[in-house]
Enzyme design. Structure first.
Site, short mmCIF file in Angstrom:
data_model
loop_
_atom_site.label_atom_id
_atom_site.label_comp_id
_atom_site.label_asym_id
_atom_site.label_seq_id
_atom_site.Cartn_x
_atom_site.Cartn_y
_atom_site.Cartn_z
N LYS A 108 0.45 -1.35 0.44
CA LYS A 108 0.02 0.10 -0.18
C LYS A 108 1.16 0.98 0.08
CE LYS A 108 -3.60 -2.02 2.80
NZ LYS A 108 -4.85 -1.86 2.01
N SER A 113 -8.02 -7.69 7.98
CA SER A 113 -7.88 -7.69 9.16
C SER A 113 -8.60 -9.47 9.81
CB SER A 113 -8.53 -7.63 10.49
OG SER A 113 -8.47 -5.76 10.29
#
EC number: 4.3.3.6
Lengths: 299, 223
Positions: A86, A241
């Site tokens: 990212k 997550s």
């Protein structure tokens, strides 16, 4: 390595084609080489290397940036599948660094703290392809105009609450269906309303889909979540997550991979949903004040 | 290089009436990868198509495509869902199979730089190296000649994405294309494999070759 003159790298076809090869697959957030290996063993098509998963970014706060190059190198070394990483929205130098490290895809991501509140990265300037988030069709088309070779619906990362992923995917798909029903001379106004180039709007109206692959992301925590997003029209799934914040990451990762392939087969989904232990605890998106919602970042 | 099989195949143009009076039915292994692109290319090349995720869906196929994708994922899911052994048996039985990129890896008898537990369907007597041209930033397009397709003299725009290459092969394997020195397309009997992705371009000559192979194998079966 000497580059033979006949080879052309970084073409639109090579960038968008890379995303085509990920279709029907699951891309998993990992923060260590060991997690990357667990993801690869479970059947992930790629991993997203980052320092903290969105749930921890949310809990710990502060400015969130591109990961340490050493950490990204460690994950590239650990697995044979593609590695994504990212960069902050608008932070073209982080993207330059990631390209130099040899990552296979850059995610210009709202999960990190934006670096530019007006401009996204000019993604045409890069050899490495980019994936970007979108909450609606106009946003997706603006990212594609800037050179994104893959789109993911944003959802609300780090929550384990799939509701925003559903809203964003339904919105994008409904807006595409609406374009398909318009007369040709109505597409000019549609382009104005979508704040996207007319040519691209016309292309989507004709094809009935984006010119790049559309994945889903943000809140997927169970095999059933993944399968629902696929039934809603996603071509593949990002899980952040949801895997490594759960009770049994290896089993859950494998189950989400299977559910993504057999997304339309309730018998298989029932079978793979068994015995996975605790899902991530999660936060209801409604309980997060609007300024703290990651999906609001990017425009 | 023209073989007897090619000649026979060419007499059966795509869509022409054949032994059972219909176009060959070609499956695309659909556990993961660019399935839609292969389905579209096969239809345009004159085949009927079906996606394959379960062993029962292999029944009655005249051919199968193993698409581009992530080979470790395709391998793992094929074994988990009981496709690996039935598919090996069909390959041994002469089923025409075409693999592009990850599909080429899965048709190789031997692989290099694979995952430790990775297994292939095999069938082609070759050693294939995964990601042999480098990472995604090294992915490229190139014009090359593919032997055995229609209008061989016209170049084929080949798209290589984290592509594998053939490192060595046995005497029964025909080399159909090279890029520089690397072998990137091969055929052995009814099995066809390319490092590149003909399904992501508008040039369907490789798929047409494969559909002819499927039609020819069916005619041979019917005799």
């Amino acid at each position: 390595m000497s580059e033979p003159t006949t080879h052309t790298t970084g073409t639109t076809r090579v960038k968008r084609g890379m995303a085509d090869m990920l279709k029907g697959g699951v891309i998993m957030d990992v923060v260590t080489p060991d997690q990357a290996k667990i993801a690869e063993d479970a059947g992930a098509v790629a991993v997203m290397a980052l320092e903290r998963v969105p749930a921890d970014i949310r809990a710990q706060g502060g400015v969130s940036r591109m990961s340490d190059p050493d950490m990204i190198d460690g994950i590239i070394e650990a697995v044979s599948i593609p590695v994504m990483a990212k960069a902050r929205i608008g932070h073209f130098v982080e993207a330059q660094v990631l390209q130099s490290l040899g990552v296979d895809y850059v995610d210009e991501s709202e999960v990190l703290t934006p670096a530019d509140y007006a401009n996204h990265i000019d993604k045409w300037a890069f050899t490495v392809p980019f994936v970007c988030g979108a909450t609606n069709l106009g946003e997706a088309l603006r990212r594609i105009t800037e050179g994104a070779a893959m789109i993911r619906s944003k959802g609300e990362a780090g929550t384990g609450d799939v509701s925003n992923a559903v809203t964003h995917m339904r919105t994008i798909r409904a807006e595409i269906r609406r374009l398909q029903g318009l007369a040709e001379d109505e597409l000019y106004v549609a382009a104005k309303e979508l704040q996207a180039p007319y040519e691209l709007v016309k292309e989507v109206a004709g094809a009935g889909r984006l010119p790049v692959v559309l994945f889903t992301a943000g809140g997927i925590a169970t095999p059933a979540d993944a399968a629902m997003m696929m039934q809603l029209g996603a071509e593949g799934v990002f899980v952040g997550s949801g895997i490594f914040k759960s009770g049994n990451p290896a089993e859950r990762a494998a189950a989400i991979v299977k559910a993504t392939t057999f997304y339309d087969d309730p018998d298989t989904l029932a079978q793979v949903s068994r015995g996975l232990g605790e899902a991530m605890v999660g936060i209801n998106v409604d309980d997060i004040p609007v300024p703290h919602r990651l999906a609001e970042r990017g425009w | 290089m023209t073989t007897a099989t090619d000649e026979r195949a060419r007499t059966t143009a795509p869509g022409a009436p054949e032994a059972r009076g219909e176009r060959p039915l070609v499956g695309v292994l659909a556990v993961q990868g660019d399935v839609r692109e292969h389905l579209a290319a096969l239809e345009l090349a004159g085949a009927r198509t079906r996606t394959v995720r379960r062993p029962a869906e292999l029944t009655d196929l005249d051919g199968l495509v193993v698409p581009g994708g992530e080979s470790t994922t395709i391998d793992r899911l094929s074994r988990l869902f009981g496709l690996h052994e039935p598919l090996r048996a069909r390959i041994a039985d002469g089923l025409p199979v075409f693999g592009s990129c990850a599909g080429m890896i899965q048709l190789a008898d031997r692989i290099l730089d694979g995952h430790a537990e990775q297994q292939t369907f095999g069938g082609i007597d070759m050693t294939v190296r995964r990601n042999a041209f480098g990472r995604q930033v090294d992915s490229f397009e190139s014009d090359l000649h593919v032997e055995g397709v229609e209008d061989e003299g016209r170049t084929f725009r080949a798209v290589f994405i984290r592509a594998p290459r053939v490192e060595d092969h046995g005497p029964g394997v025909e080399v159909l294309a090279r890029v520089d020195d690397a072998v990137v397309a091969v055929r052995q009997g009814n099995l066809l494999a390319t490092s590149f992705h003909p399904e992501v371009t508008d040039d369907h000559r490789v798929h047409e070759l494969f559909v002819r192979m499927c039609a020819a194998a069916r005619v041979a079966d019917a005799r």
